[in-house]
Design a protein around this motif. Structure first.
Motif, PDB file in Angstrom:
ATOM      1  N   SER A  67       6.742   3.087  10.619  1.00  0.00           N
ATOM      2  CA  SER A  67       5.576   4.079  10.728  1.00  0.00           C
ATOM      3  C   SER A  67       5.435   4.305   9.055  1.00  0.00           C
ATOM      4  CB  SER A  67       5.809   5.252  11.236  1.00  0.00           C
ATOM      5  OG  SER A  67       5.863   5.118  12.667  1.00  0.00           O
ATOM      6  N   ILE A  68       3.964   4.519   8.903  1.00  0.00           N
ATOM      7  CA  ILE A  68       3.390   5.128   7.604  1.00  0.00           C
ATOM      8  C   ILE A  68       3.105   6.357   7.818  1.00  0.00           C
ATOM      9  CG2 ILE A  68       1.689   4.850   5.806  1.00  0.00           C
ATOM     10  CD1 ILE A  68       1.643   2.020   6.047  1.00  0.00           C
ATOM     11  N   LYS A  69       3.448   7.293   6.728  1.00  0.00           N
ATOM     12  CA  LYS A  69       3.133   8.637   7.027  1.00  0.00           C
ATOM     13  C   LYS A  69       2.311   9.200   5.893  1.00  0.00           C
ATOM     14  CE  LYS A  69       5.827  10.204  10.645  1.00  0.00           C
ATOM     15  NZ  LYS A  69       5.068   9.448  11.716  1.00  0.00           N
ATOM     16  N   THR A  70       1.443  10.146   5.676  1.00  0.00           N
ATOM     17  CA  THR A  70       0.995  10.613   4.732  1.00  0.00           C
ATOM     18  C   THR A  70       1.849  11.507   3.886  1.00  0.00           C
ATOM     19  OG1 THR A  70      -1.112  10.347   5.295  1.00  0.00           O
ATOM     20  CG2 THR A  70      -0.998  11.700   3.672  1.00  0.00           C
ATOM     21  N   GLY A  71       2.411  11.384   2.789  1.00  0.00           N
ATOM     22  CA  GLY A  71       3.559  12.415   2.216  1.00  0.00           C
ATOM     23  C   GLY A  71       2.940  12.449   0.776  1.00  0.00           C
ATOM     24  N   THR A  72       4.029  13.170   0.113  1.00  0.00           N
ATOM     25  CA  THR A  72       3.840  13.521  -1.366  1.00  0.00           C
ATOM     26  C   THR A  72       5.059  13.099  -1.896  1.00  0.00           C
ATOM     27  OG1 THR A  72       4.958  15.755  -1.136  1.00  0.00           O
ATOM     28  CG2 THR A  72       2.527  15.763  -0.978  1.00  0.00           C
ATOM     29  N   LEU A  73       4.860  12.769  -3.463  1.00  0.00           N
ATOM     30  CA  LEU A  73       6.168  12.404  -4.118  1.00  0.00           C
ATOM     31  C   LEU A  73       6.252  13.087  -5.536  1.00  0.00           C
ATOM     32  CD1 LEU A  73       6.108   8.477  -4.217  1.00  0.00           C
ATOM     33  CD2 LEU A  73       7.803   9.888  -3.229  1.00  0.00           C
ATOM     34  N   PRO A  94      10.562   5.023  -8.595  1.00  0.00           N
ATOM     35  CA  PRO A  94       9.742   5.752  -9.066  1.00  0.00           C
ATOM     36  C   PRO A  94       8.620   5.118  -9.945  1.00  0.00           C
ATOM     37  CG  PRO A  94      11.685   6.593  -9.775  1.00  0.00           C
ATOM     38  CD  PRO A  94      12.151   5.484  -8.753  1.00  0.00           C
ATOM     39  N   THR A  95       7.417   5.557 -10.150  1.00  0.00           N
ATOM     40  CA  THR A  95       6.950   4.857 -11.541  1.00  0.00           C
ATOM     41  C   THR A  95       7.063   5.540 -12.839  1.00  0.00           C
ATOM     42  OG1 THR A  95       4.895   6.298 -11.236  1.00  0.00           O
ATOM     43  CG2 THR A  95       4.860   3.892  -9.899  1.00  0.00           C
ATOM     44  N   MET A  96       6.878   4.950 -13.802  1.00  0.00           N
ATOM     45  CA  MET A  96       6.994   5.587 -15.101  1.00  0.00           C
ATOM     46  C   MET A  96       6.321   6.850 -15.208  1.00  0.00           C
ATOM     47  SD  MET A  96       6.390   4.039 -19.092  1.00  0.00           S
ATOM     48  CE  MET A  96       7.881   2.871 -19.226  1.00  0.00           C
ATOM     49  N   ASP A  97       5.148   6.891 -15.124  1.00  0.00           N
ATOM     50  CA  ASP A  97       4.211   8.096 -15.215  1.00  0.00           C
ATOM     51  C   ASP A  97       4.686   9.181 -14.122  1.00  0.00           C
ATOM     52  OD1 ASP A  97       3.068   6.174 -13.006  1.00  0.00           O
ATOM     53  OD2 ASP A  97       1.530   7.771 -13.099  1.00  0.00           O
ATOM     54  N   GLU A  98       5.607   8.744 -13.314  1.00  0.00           N
ATOM     55  CA  GLU A  98       6.050   9.877 -12.439  1.00  0.00           C
ATOM     56  C   GLU A  98       7.306  10.886 -12.779  1.00  0.00           C
ATOM     57  OE1 GLU A  98       4.440   7.775  -8.010  1.00  0.00           O
ATOM     58  OE2 GLU A  98       6.569   7.717  -8.725  1.00  0.00           O
ATOM     59  N   ILE A  99       8.165   9.819 -13.642  1.00  0.00           N
ATOM     60  CA  ILE A  99       9.490  10.572 -13.995  1.00  0.00           C
ATOM     61  C   ILE A  99       9.303  10.678 -15.462  1.00  0.00           C
ATOM     62  CG2 ILE A  99      10.597   9.671 -12.027  1.00  0.00           C
ATOM     63  CD1 ILE A  99      11.460   7.312 -13.622  1.00  0.00           C
ATOM     64  N   LEU A 100       8.866   9.918 -16.409  1.00  0.00           N
ATOM     65  CA  LEU A 100       8.857  10.116 -17.647  1.00  0.00           C
ATOM     66  C   LEU A 100       8.656  11.811 -17.976  1.00  0.00           C
ATOM     67  CD1 LEU A 100       9.518   8.325 -20.133  1.00  0.00           C
ATOM     68  CD2 LEU A 100       7.117   8.139 -20.741  1.00  0.00           C
ATOM     69  N   GLY A 101       9.485  12.164 -18.626  1.00  0.00           N
ATOM     70  CA  GLY A 101       9.402  13.679 -18.954  1.00  0.00           C
ATOM     71  C   GLY A 101      10.268  14.700 -18.159  1.00  0.00           C
ATOM     72  N   GLY A 155      -1.636  14.873  -5.475  1.00  0.00           N
ATOM     73  CA  GLY A 155      -2.250  14.585  -4.291  1.00  0.00           C
ATOM     74  C   GLY A 155      -1.206  14.006  -2.999  1.00  0.00           C
ATOM     75  N   THR A 156      -1.861  13.506  -1.978  1.00  0.00           N
ATOM     76  CA  THR A 156      -0.978  12.746  -1.123  1.00  0.00           C
ATOM     77  C   THR A 156      -0.948  10.877  -1.225  1.00  0.00           C
ATOM     78  OG1 THR A 156      -2.640  12.721   0.427  1.00  0.00           O
ATOM     79  CG2 THR A 156      -0.950  14.579   0.525  1.00  0.00           C
ATOM     80  N   LEU A 157       0.141  10.353  -0.585  1.00  0.00           N
ATOM     81  CA  LEU A 157       0.024   9.139  -0.835  1.00  0.00           C
ATOM     82  C   LEU A 157       0.590   8.403   0.910  1.00  0.00           C
ATOM     83  CD1 LEU A 157       2.273   7.967  -3.486  1.00  0.00           C
ATOM     84  CD2 LEU A 157       2.542  10.280  -2.426  1.00  0.00           C
ATOM     85  N   ASP A 168       0.515  -1.181   0.255  1.00  0.00           N
ATOM     86  CA  ASP A 168       0.020  -0.157   0.094  1.00  0.00           C
ATOM     87  C   ASP A 168       1.008   1.334   0.154  1.00  0.00           C
ATOM     88  OD1 ASP A 168      -1.984  -1.712   0.577  1.00  0.00           O
ATOM     89  OD2 ASP A 168      -2.070  -1.096   2.768  1.00  0.00           O
ATOM     90  N   ALA A 169       2.248   1.062   0.178  1.00  0.00           N
ATOM     91  CA  ALA A 169       2.993   2.464   0.510  1.00  0.00           C
ATOM     92  C   ALA A 169       4.153   2.515  -0.617  1.00  0.00           C
ATOM     93  CB  ALA A 169       3.405   2.352   1.919  1.00  0.00           C
ATOM     94  N   ARG A 170       4.757   3.651  -0.524  1.00  0.00           N
ATOM     95  CA  ARG A 170       6.026   3.899  -1.060  1.00  0.00           C
ATOM     96  C   ARG A 170       6.972   3.704   0.002  1.00  0.00           C
ATOM     97  NH1 ARG A 170       4.793   5.861  -6.282  1.00  0.00           N
ATOM     98  NH2 ARG A 170       6.793   5.703  -6.531  1.00  0.00           N
TER      99      ARG A 170
END
Ligand SMILES: [Zn+2]
Length: 294
Positions: free
Chosen positions: A275-281, A199-206, A286-288, A173-175
């Motif tokens: 721990s799991i935190k709510t963060g951003t990448l 990182p996923t392709m859609d996050e870094i491509l471009g 949005g948050t994850l 469920d997490a990164r």
């Protein structure tokens, strides 16, 4: 030897019907067993347009050429067009993945609903969405699912509690950086989490210097953890970016990468509490859920 697990998310009808068979062919060619998480029920991708109001959505759509990647129809499902069911009308792709020995789990019944509204769902609603998917999984494969990967990496104390009640073997469920036992808002839950580390392709491509040519080595260089996990999407790496994914797998094998499933990681990695935190990448709107750094 570097270790890598490939996690596949299936979010849309098109990804399931057209992307997944090609990806299964690719896994066969490379003799790789992956962990594949299916969205079983309605494809409500059009409703994801709601996210247009969230920062970063438009630039991501343009950067990843989303309309041509996903197909215009997909972007209208659940709004202008009715939401079609993903697995029930064409169960063969799911059955093939099971028969070919992949580690299959539940991504969702309704991906967009759970990703966008997790905090508005009651425990009963969340549980019944999981059970709808689990019922379809069992009907088609003869066995119950024992793993779950949260849509859009969204978690809550409720979702973690349900996973524990369902006695799941592991969730993703997490990164983060390594397998762990989740602590969320001060409470520990007993289902191990196997996080996505790359990182996923859609996050870094471009992004600067990252294109179809350079992405495979970017990922390879990022495999610096003991338990590396790459999440790919059936609608992207299974379709227009299949050749990029193929090149990455070829290069990974040349570097003697040893491939595992997330289930195998859960068994052999000895997860410790974290721990799991709510963060951003970078690159993701949005948050994850993010695993805390050690
Ligand atoms: Zn997904």
């Amino acid at each position: 030897m570097p270790k890598l697990a490939i996690k596949v998310d299936i979010d849309t009808l098109r990804g399931y019907r057209e992307g997944m068979p090609r990806m299964l062919d690719l896994f066969k060619k490379h003799s790789i067993t992956a962990s594949i998480f299916f969205s079983f029920g309605p494809d409500n991708s059009g409703k994801a347009i709601r996210r247009i109001f969230r920062k970063g959505f438009i630039s991501k759509m343009l950067r990843t050429k989303a309309p041509s990647t996903y197909g215009l129809k997909t972007l209208l499902y659940g709004t202008v067009l009715p939401a079609p069911l993903i697995v029930p009308p064409a169960p063969k792709v799911f059955i093939r993945a099971i028969e070919e020995g992949h580690d299959c789990g539940v991504h969702s019944w309704d991906h967009v609903l759970v990703q966008d509204k997790l905090n508005e769902l009651s425990k009963e609603e969340f549980r019944s969405l999981f059970e709808k998917a689990a019922h379809m999984y069992e009907k088609l494969s003869g066995v119950k699912p024992t793993s779950y990967a949260a849509p859009g990496w969204q978690v809550s104390s409720m979702s973690l509690e349900v996973q524990q009640e369902l006695n799941l073997e592991y969730c993703s469920d997490a990164r983060g950086h390594s397998p762990f036992i989740p602590i969320f808002e001060g409470k520990e839950y007993n289902v191990p989490q196997i996080p996505t580390t790359l990182p996923t392709m859609d996050e870094i491509l471009g992004l600067s210097g990252i294109d179809d040519e350079t992405l495979p080595s970017y990922w390879l260089n990022g495999m610096d953890k003991e338990w590396n996990v790459l999440t790919v999407h059936a609608e992207m790496e299974g379709m227009s970016k299949l050749n990029v994914f193929d090149k990455f797998l070829t290069m990974a094998k040349e570097r003697n990468t040893e491939f595992f499933t997330l289930r195998e990681y859960a068994k052999i990695s000895k997860p410790v509490p974290c721990s799991i935190k709510t963060g951003t990448l970078t690159g993701r709107a949005g948050t994850l859920a993010v695993q805390e750094e050690i």
